[in-house]
Each structure stands twice: as structure tokens, then as C-alpha cells.
Write a protein that holds these residues in place. Structure first.
Motif, PDB file in Angstrom:
ATOM      1  N   MET A 107      55.569  65.874  23.380  1.00 29.51           N
ATOM      2  CA  MET A 107      55.953  66.326  24.849  1.00 29.51           C
ATOM      3  C   MET A 107      57.411  66.428  24.635  1.00 29.51           C
ATOM      4  N   GLN A 108      57.766  67.358  25.551  1.00 29.71           N
ATOM      5  CA  GLN A 108      59.151  67.563  25.629  1.00 29.71           C
ATOM      6  C   GLN A 108      59.416  68.061  27.437  1.00 29.71           C
ATOM      7  N   PHE A 109      60.507  67.279  27.893  1.00 33.78           N
ATOM      8  CA  PHE A 109      61.128  68.042  28.960  1.00 33.78           C
ATOM      9  C   PHE A 109      62.070  69.235  28.705  1.00 33.78           C
ATOM     10  N   TRP A 110      61.638  70.180  29.371  1.00 36.59           N
ATOM     11  CA  TRP A 110      62.423  71.577  29.197  1.00 36.59           C
ATOM     12  C   TRP A 110      63.604  71.701  30.284  1.00 36.59           C
ATOM     13  N   SER A 111      64.846  71.615  30.004  1.00 34.08           N
ATOM     14  CA  SER A 111      65.860  71.463  31.232  1.00 34.08           C
ATOM     15  C   SER A 111      66.041  72.794  31.942  1.00 34.08           C
ATOM     16  N   ALA A 171      65.736  69.981  36.370  1.00 30.33           N
ATOM     17  CA  ALA A 171      66.609  71.210  37.031  1.00 30.33           C
ATOM     18  C   ALA A 171      67.715  70.574  37.672  1.00 30.33           C
ATOM     19  N   SER A 172      69.076  71.222  37.974  1.00 28.60           N
ATOM     20  CA  SER A 172      70.212  70.792  38.619  1.00 28.60           C
ATOM     21  C   SER A 172      69.770  70.601  39.966  1.00 28.60           C
ATOM     22  N   ALA A 173      70.443  69.620  40.836  1.00 27.97           N
ATOM     23  CA  ALA A 173      70.169  69.272  42.168  1.00 27.97           C
ATOM     24  C   ALA A 173      70.327  70.432  43.002  1.00 27.97           C
ATOM     25  N   ARG A 174      71.493  71.392  42.364  1.00 27.73           N
ATOM     26  CA  ARG A 174      71.768  72.620  43.114  1.00 27.73           C
ATOM     27  C   ARG A 174      70.428  73.582  43.174  1.00 27.73           C
ATOM     28  N   ALA A 175      69.720  73.362  42.418  1.00 25.71           N
ATOM     29  CA  ALA A 175      68.408  74.334  42.213  1.00 25.71           C
ATOM     30  C   ALA A 175      67.585  74.134  43.728  1.00 25.71           C
ATOM     31  N   GLY A 190      55.871  73.765  39.342  1.00 19.01           N
ATOM     32  CA  GLY A 190      55.716  72.898  38.109  1.00 19.01           C
ATOM     33  C   GLY A 190      56.878  71.951  37.833  1.00 19.01           C
ATOM     34  N   LEU A 191      57.755  71.961  38.902  1.00 23.95           N
ATOM     35  CA  LEU A 191      59.099  71.062  38.514  1.00 23.95           C
ATOM     36  C   LEU A 191      58.697  69.466  38.443  1.00 23.95           C
ATOM     37  N   SER A 192      59.176  69.082  37.439  1.00 26.00           N
ATOM     38  CA  SER A 192      58.686  67.374  37.314  1.00 26.00           C
ATOM     39  C   SER A 192      60.036  66.531  37.391  1.00 26.00           C
ATOM     40  N   SER A 193      61.227  66.931  37.393  1.00 19.99           N
ATOM     41  CA  SER A 193      62.367  66.094  37.509  1.00 19.99           C
ATOM     42  C   SER A 193      63.437  66.959  38.109  1.00 19.99           C
ATOM     43  N   LEU A 194      64.420  66.317  38.625  1.00 14.76           N
ATOM     44  CA  LEU A 194      65.629  66.583  39.403  1.00 14.76           C
ATOM     45  C   LEU A 194      66.821  66.009  39.032  1.00 14.76           C
ATOM     46  N   THR A 195      68.014  66.560  38.610  1.00 12.66           N
ATOM     47  CA  THR A 195      69.089  65.735  38.208  1.00 12.66           C
ATOM     48  C   THR A 195      69.924  65.566  39.454  1.00 12.66           C
ATOM     49  N   LEU A 196      70.092  64.347  40.102  1.00 13.99           N
ATOM     50  CA  LEU A 196      70.737  64.264  41.232  1.00 13.99           C
ATOM     51  C   LEU A 196      72.551  63.950  41.172  1.00 13.99           C
ATOM     52  N   VAL A 223      58.267  63.854  41.679  1.00 14.39           N
ATOM     53  CA  VAL A 223      59.199  64.476  40.974  1.00 14.39           C
ATOM     54  C   VAL A 223      60.234  63.282  40.629  1.00 14.39           C
ATOM     55  N   LEU A 224      60.501  63.047  39.385  1.00 21.87           N
ATOM     56  CA  LEU A 224      61.193  62.088  38.771  1.00 21.87           C
ATOM     57  C   LEU A 224      62.763  62.345  39.174  1.00 21.87           C
ATOM     58  N   ALA A 225      63.499  61.404  39.475  1.00 23.33           N
ATOM     59  CA  ALA A 225      65.052  61.260  39.462  1.00 23.33           C
ATOM     60  C   ALA A 225      65.760  61.209  38.182  1.00 23.33           C
ATOM     61  N   ASP A 226      66.060  62.107  37.674  1.00 27.74           N
ATOM     62  CA  ASP A 226      67.386  62.109  36.724  1.00 27.74           C
ATOM     63  C   ASP A 226      68.575  61.734  37.029  1.00 27.74           C
ATOM     64  N   LEU A 227      69.103  60.788  36.582  1.00 21.96           N
ATOM     65  CA  LEU A 227      70.544  60.300  36.940  1.00 21.96           C
ATOM     66  C   LEU A 227      71.547  60.191  35.550  1.00 21.96           C
ATOM     67  N   SER A 228      71.351  61.283  34.689  1.00 20.50           N
ATOM     68  CA  SER A 228      72.222  61.311  33.724  1.00 20.50           C
ATOM     69  C   SER A 228      73.495  62.275  34.223  1.00 20.50           C
TER      70      SER A 228
END
Length: 387
Positions: A107-111, A171-175, A190-196, A223-228
Motif C-alpha cells: 500500500m502507498q499514500f500518493w501525495s 493533499a495540501s490544505a490549500r486544495a 477519492g481523497l483520503s488525507s489532507l495536510t493541515l 478523511v485523515l488529518a496529516d500533520l507533518s
């Protein structure tokens, strides 16, 4: 977008292949051709018996519990290539299907990240849509090896069918263009994660009222919160507001290496308390220039946050440098062999490679089902909540 895909799929012009960048790993002198004109494969370097045994053990474990890679820059890399063939595996990428299979990636998350200079508003939304469309196009083109997945069950189904599950994001939160409607539309696609990070509602001072509503709507959608890359104020507030586990898709330990994306021990402890997940990047800038440095970060995160709160983020095809022994997506068995050599149990390695990401995906799905029982889609706007 059609023009973009046509350009990507078109065969290279005569001589263009000569200009493609060759892979940088395993560069050895090319043997002289044999009498029949064939060039023999270079002989593999002999391995120490102890390392060979550890690699065999790693291969056996990864066959049953493959790698869930927390971050791949492949969509952005493919946008810049005039030609590629992920099945043939002869491009200058660090990721292709042969190497993913050799690395036992399941499995991979594709940024869908954007450059810092990317315009805001509608241009940011359209950029994310273009990248999302490209991901779907690539997965459809290589349907024999890839499959889009959204949750833990679809990820497992893909693996059981011999496919590598592709989760779209972060995806970037700006998206989302400061719009909850845009967030819902991207999730539908299909978006699964958003970088906040990097917005007026998720910045150095933490989450605004609208930012908190974004997190609640992400919980409702799954949708998962990505905090990196998020500020510590934002990270702590998301941990307080979110009912679903949060991710750090590319963060090591700041106690071992100073980098803006790496986490302090205080924050790592909070990640453990909230049952979040820190995915340690296999890159020289964030973890260090050697395989041992990467393993040190994994051990530090496991010790501070807990064994169920650490994972792996390859960060291949992101322009980041990697330790030589982790030069491309085929090298995960070498990392697992290193951890076995350090005394990691099979249970701990299984959690690291596959189980912890699955736990977070199941948590997000459970939270979304429960949230939809309690509330409908939010109609809040940034103007109404933040003024």
C-alpha cells in the motif's frame, strides 16, 4: 488535463530516451560483452551469512505483512516526465512496479502536495484536481498492479488480489480552497488525507474556528488529518478536536535530528496518548544519511510514542536524498533486516510495516460511520466562522 495525459502517455521522440536520468542506485562497472554480444548481469556482491539470514527472514515476514508506505511523491514526478513505463521499470524514477514488488509494498499514500509558490484559491483546487485525475489515470493504466483504495477493507482486498493499494493523498490544505464543499467533492473523488498546514485557518497559531470545523467534517467523511509540517499549536489542537487518529506522514524525531517536520518528544508522547501514527521518512535530511540513522528514528519513536504509533514513509520520488542502502522502493527488506538485527520482534515489525496503518484506517472509518449518525454535512463558511 487531457492534453497533459496525452503528453505523458506519448512515446518519447527518437533519441529522447537518451536524455532520461538513469537510476542512481546500485551503480557498478558494466562487464564487457560476451562472445555472442550479450552483456552479462553484474555479479551480486556476497552477503554476510548473518545479513543473508536476516534478509530471508524479512522477505518471509513481508510476504504476509507487506509495507504500507506513508508517502510517495510519484504523482508529482510523473507530471514532469515526457515518458514513463511503470511496468517496464526503465525510467529515472525511484518507484515502479518491479521495485514495489521487490520491496514487498502492499500500500502507498500518493501525495497531491503543491509547491510553496502554488497560487491560492481556485488555482490550488484545480492543481489538486489535475493531480488526482493523473493518479486515477495511472492506476487505471496499470490495473494489473495497482488499485485505488479508500479504507482498510479496500486496502486488504487489493492486497489479496495481488494489487498494490493506492490511497490518494495527503493533499495540501490549500486544495480545498477554504470550502467544506470542495473538501466533500475531493473526498467523493477519492481523497483520503489532507495536510493541515499553510492556510489562514491552520497556521502558526493553531486552528481557527473554521479550521476546527474542517477537522470535524474530515472526521465525518473519513478523511485523515496529516500533520507533518503543521505547527505544534495546530497539531495539539487537532489531537484535541479530532475523534479519529491523526497521521504525521513524513516526520522523524527532533531529539535525533533537527528538522522543521520532525517531532519533539513532547509531541511524540501526545501522539502516543491519542493513538496517532508517526510515519518515519527514509530520507537523509529528516532521518540521517545512513540506514542506521533511519533505524534509530524508528526505535526512538517506538520508545516514546509506542509500538503501535510508528510506521514507515519512503518519500521516494520527492527530490529528497536517501541513504544508499535505501535508495529506492525495492529496499524495504534491508530495513526490516536491520531491525531484526537490533532485536525487534516479528510482532513489532508487523505492526510497523502494515498493522499500524491499518489500525488508523479502521479508526477513521469507524469514526466516520459514528459521526454520520450524529450530524449531516456542515454548511459553515470561513467568512461566517472566522470573519
Amino acid at each position: 488535463m487531457a492534453d497533459l495525459q496525452d503528453e505523458l502517455d506519448s512515446p518519447a521522440e527518437a533519441g529522447a530516451n537518451d536524455e532520461r536520468t538513469a537510476p542512481t542506485h546500485d551503480v557498478r562497472p558494466v562487464p564487457a560483452p560476451t562472445d555472442d554480444g550479450r552483456t552479462p548481469e553484474p555479479a551480486p556482491e556476497p552477503l554476510e551469512p548473518e545479513l543473508r539470514d536476516a534478509l530471508e527472514r524479512a522477505e518471509a515476514l513481508l510476504a504476509a505483512h507487506p509495507v504500507a508506505d506513508g508517502y510517495s511523491g510519484l504523482p508529482g514526478a510523473l507530471r514532469e516526465l515526457p515518458w514513463y513505463d511503470l511496468e517496464l521499470g526503465d525510467t529515472g524514477l525511484q518507484t515502479d512496479l518491479p521495485r514495489l514488488r521487490a520491496g514487498r509494498v502492499g500500500m502507498q499514500f500518493w501525495s497531491l502536495q503543491m509547491p510553496d509558490a502554488e497560487p491560492e484559491g481556485d488555482r490550488a483546487v484545480s492543481s489538486a484536481l489535475e493531480q488526482l485525475d493523473l493518479v486515477k489515470h495511472v492506476v487505471a493504466r496499470y490495473a494489473g498492479g495497482l488499485r485505488v483504495a479508500r479504507d482498510a477493507s479496500e486496502t486488504t482486498d487489493a492486497r489479496n488480489c495481488g494489487r498494490i493499494a493506492t490511497l490518494i493523498g495527503p493533499a495540501s490544505a490549500r486544495a480545498i480552497g477554504d470550502s467544506l464543499g470542495a473538501l466533500r467533492s475531493l473526498h467523493t473523488l477519492g481523497l483520503s488525507s489532507l495536510t493541515l498546514a499553510g492556510t489562514s485557518w491552520a497556521g502558526a497559531d493553531g486552528l481557527s474556528a473554521f479550521g476546527e470545523e474542517v477537522v470535524r467534517e474530515m472526521n465525518r467523511l473519513g478523511v485523515l488529518a496529516d500533520l507533518s509540517g503543521a505547527s505544534e499549536a495546530t497539531a495539539h489542537r487537532v489531537l484535541a478536536v479530532s475523534k479519529a487518529p491523526s497521521l504525521w506522514t513524513r516526520s522523524g524525531a527532533r531529539a535525533l535530528r533537527e528538522h522543521p517536520a520532525n517531532l519533539s518528544d513532547e509531541l511524540l508522547a501526545a501522539v502516543g496518548a491519542a493513538k496517532g501514527l508517526c510515519l518515519v521518512p527514509l530520507t537523509a535530511d529528516r532521518a540521517g544519511p545512513t540506514l542506521g540513522d533511519v533505524a534509530d528514528h524508528l526505535e526512538h519513536v517506538r520508545r516514546v510514542a509506542g509500538a503501535e504509533c510508528v510506521g514507515i514513509s519512503g518519500m521516494y520520488d520527492t527530490r529528497s536524498g536517501h541513504p544508499g542502502e535505501l535508495a529506492d522502493a525495492s529496499r524495504y527488506p534491508r530495513l526490516v533486516a536491520e531491525l531484526f538485527g537490533r532485536g525487534w520482534t516479528e510482532a513489532d515489525v508487523t505492526a510497523l510495516t502494515w498493522g499500524n496503518v491499518q489500525r488508523v484506517l479502521r479508526g477513521a472509518d469507524f469514526t466516520a460511520r459514528a459521526a454520520r449518525e450524529r450530524r449531516g454535512a456542515s454548511t459553515a463558511t470561513i467568512g461566517r466562522l472566522d470573519g
